[in-house]
Write an enzyme that holds these catalytic residues in place. Sequence first.
Site, PDB file in Angstrom:
ATOM      1  CE1 TYR A 145      -2.941  -1.345   0.483  1.00 10.16           C
ATOM      2  CE2 TYR A 145      -2.038  -0.483  -1.552  1.00 10.16           C
ATOM      3  CZ  TYR A 145      -2.006  -0.582  -0.180  1.00 10.16           C
ATOM      4  OH  TYR A 145      -1.046   0.100   0.538  1.00 10.16           O
ATOM      5  CB  SER A 152      -0.528   3.233  -1.168  1.00  7.88           C
ATOM      6  OG  SER A 152       0.170   2.580  -2.194  1.00  7.88           O
TER       7      SER A 152
HETATM    8  N1  LIG Z   1       4.065  -2.155   2.664  1.00  7.58           N
HETATM    9  C1  LIG Z   1       3.952  -1.385   1.592  1.00  7.58           C
HETATM   10  O1  LIG Z   1       4.514  -1.655   0.515  1.00  7.58           O
HETATM   11  C2  LIG Z   1       3.137  -0.119   1.663  1.00  7.58           C
HETATM   12  C3  LIG Z   1       3.284   0.833   0.634  1.00  7.58           C
HETATM   13  C4  LIG Z   1       2.534   1.999   0.673  1.00  7.58           C
HETATM   14  C5  LIG Z   1       1.653   2.193   1.711  1.00  7.58           C
HETATM   15  N2  LIG Z   1       1.511   1.273   2.695  1.00  7.58           N
HETATM   16  C6  LIG Z   1       0.517   1.530   3.748  1.00  7.58           C
HETATM   17  O2  LIG Z   1       1.144   1.591   5.015  1.00  7.58           O
HETATM   18  C7  LIG Z   1       0.230   1.135   6.017  1.00  7.58           C
HETATM   19  C8  LIG Z   1       0.894   0.067   6.881  1.00  7.58           C
HETATM   20  O3  LIG Z   1       1.215  -1.024   6.048  1.00  7.58           O
HETATM   21  P1  LIG Z   1       2.335  -2.096   6.435  1.00  7.58           P
HETATM   22  O4  LIG Z   1       3.224  -2.203   5.282  1.00  7.58           O
HETATM   23  O5  LIG Z   1       2.886  -1.807   7.766  1.00  7.58           O
HETATM   24  O6  LIG Z   1       1.434  -3.416   6.463  1.00  7.58           O
HETATM   25  P2  LIG Z   1       1.425  -4.641   7.512  1.00  7.58           P
HETATM   26  O7  LIG Z   1       2.787  -4.963   7.951  1.00  7.58           O
HETATM   27  O8  LIG Z   1       0.606  -5.704   6.854  1.00  7.58           O
HETATM   28  O9  LIG Z   1       0.630  -4.030   8.728  1.00  7.58           O
HETATM   29  C9  LIG Z   1      -0.728  -3.696   8.614  1.00  7.58           C
HETATM   30  C10 LIG Z   1      -1.217  -3.316   9.994  1.00  7.58           C
HETATM   31  O10 LIG Z   1      -2.627  -3.057   9.918  1.00  7.58           O
HETATM   32  C11 LIG Z   1      -3.271  -3.822  10.924  1.00  7.58           C
HETATM   33  N3  LIG Z   1      -4.625  -4.149  10.493  1.00  7.58           N
HETATM   34  C12 LIG Z   1      -5.002  -4.794   9.368  1.00  7.58           C
HETATM   35  N4  LIG Z   1      -6.332  -4.914   9.353  1.00  7.58           N
HETATM   36  C13 LIG Z   1      -6.796  -4.333  10.480  1.00  7.58           C
HETATM   37  C14 LIG Z   1      -8.086  -4.142  11.013  1.00  7.58           C
HETATM   38  N5  LIG Z   1      -9.167  -4.602  10.406  1.00  7.58           N
HETATM   39  N6  LIG Z   1      -8.206  -3.494  12.185  1.00  7.58           N
HETATM   40  C15 LIG Z   1      -7.109  -3.038  12.839  1.00  7.58           C
HETATM   41  N7  LIG Z   1      -5.861  -3.193  12.384  1.00  7.58           N
HETATM   42  C16 LIG Z   1      -5.711  -3.844  11.206  1.00  7.58           C
HETATM   43  C17 LIG Z   1      -2.396  -5.039  11.114  1.00  7.58           C
HETATM   44  O11 LIG Z   1      -2.543  -5.598  12.403  1.00  7.58           O
HETATM   45  P3  LIG Z   1      -3.447  -6.900  12.699  1.00  7.58           P
HETATM   46  O12 LIG Z   1      -3.398  -7.762  11.489  1.00  7.58           O
HETATM   47  O13 LIG Z   1      -2.897  -7.459  13.910  1.00  7.58           O
HETATM   48  O14 LIG Z   1      -4.793  -6.327  12.936  1.00  7.58           O
HETATM   49  C18 LIG Z   1      -1.011  -4.438  10.997  1.00  7.58           C
HETATM   50  O15 LIG Z   1      -0.605  -3.885  12.215  1.00  7.58           O
HETATM   51  C19 LIG Z   1      -1.003   0.643   5.267  1.00  7.58           C
HETATM   52  O16 LIG Z   1      -1.993   1.638   5.281  1.00  7.58           O
HETATM   53  C20 LIG Z   1      -0.503   0.421   3.869  1.00  7.58           C
HETATM   54  O17 LIG Z   1      -1.524   0.544   2.922  1.00  7.58           O
HETATM   55  C21 LIG Z   1       2.242   0.122   2.700  1.00  7.58           C
END
Ligand SMILES: NC(=O)c1ccc[n+]([C@@H]2O[C@H](COP(=O)([O-])OP(=O)(O)OC[C@H]3O[C@@H](n4cnc5c(N)ncnc54)[C@H](OP(=O)(O)O)[C@@H]3O)[C@@H](O)[C@H]2O)c1
Length: 300
Positions: free
Chosen positions: A186, A173
């Site tokens: 985070y 991120s």
């Molecule tokens: N959204 C943003 O603004 C943003 C910006 C920059 C970077 N990112 C990065 O992009 C990636 C994906 O984020 P997203 O936006 O798609 O978030 P999201 O919609 O909240 O999805 C997060 C995913 O991680 C899984 N997860 C969480 N804890 C887990 C655990 N302990 N074991 C296995 N799986 C786990 C969740 O599935 P379950 O809960 O079912 O386990 C879900 O599939 C992350 O690394 C995040 O830091 C996001």
Amino acid sequence: MMWKWLGALLLFPVQMVYLVVKAAVCLVLPPKLRDLSRENVLVTGGGRGIGRHLAREFARRGVRKIILWGRTEKCLKETTEEIRMMGTECHYFICDVGNREEVYRQAKAVREKVGDITILVNNAAVVHGKSLMDSDDDALLKSQHINTLGQFWVRQALVMLELQNGHIVCLNSVLALSAIPGAIDYCTSKASSFAFMESLTLGLLDCPGVNATTVLPFHTSTEMFQGMRIRFPSLFPPLKPETVARRTVEAVQTNQAFLLLPWTMHVLVILKSILPQAALEEIHKFSGSYTCMNTFKGRT
Ligand SMILES: NC(=O)c1ccc[n+]([C@@H]2O[C@H](COP(=O)([O-])OP(=O)(O)OC[C@H]3O[C@@H](n4cnc5c(N)ncnc54)[C@H](OP(=O)(O)O)[C@@H]3O)[C@@H](O)[C@H]2O)c1
């Protein structure tokens, strides 16, 4: 000895110019994309959000098998069915990446059931979304376990990837480079994960056969940062998860080491290295980053 030293000294700037020109030429030429048809891809957190889009994108680009890890069976099942409908073999495993024993157990199960993984995408992450003083210890630990330490537990996978000349991808991120209040868990976990990936990229982890890609996206419209309010949303609109997924898979196919999304985030990196601290704080105030998490209502 002296001549050798002098030769190296003269060669170094030539080498630098060559590498910069080569990178600039590659920017304008259409990229040569790596064929993915023999790859087995594991996406952690592949049930929803960016992870689900990554699974779709890898399937669209013809990988052999996709394996999804996550904690919630319902969304893992839905994504698996969707990927199978696209004609790609797909399996899911319930696995909490913050639980070391479970990671080791499920890595073994994947190897037995599906075979070796050749592309590993560390995508799973959580954000607690509270200030340090308001956070309880367990919540703070949870973010570090999932977002950072999970990458250490996949070291067995690293060995596997090395044998396969494989690729490890980290969904990081921009907050790893520029922190905001209300997400201290985070930001620190992402900064530490960034150092892990940088070490891997520089060849410091004794895995010379492993390629690495670190993706640093800006705010993306998934459930993760639900409720977060950006001060100038029309100037800095959230990224679409499908765009992040597409650019990530392209970065794998072109073996790009670091990818900032959108590209304008490079300006942030430059400003951080040249502006005085007081000016940086004013930028944070002006852009509303001190208050953007006040309305946060995401989930962990
Ligand atoms: N959204 C943003 O603004 C943003 C910006 C920059 C970077 N990112 C990065 O992009 C990636 C994906 O984020 P997203 O936006 O798609 O978030 P999201 O919609 O909240 O999805 C997060 C995913 O991680 C899984 N997860 C969480 N804890 C887990 C655990 N302990 N074991 C296995 N799986 C786990 C969740 O599935 P379950 O809960 O079912 O386990 C879900 O599939 C992350 O690394 C995040 O830091 C996001």
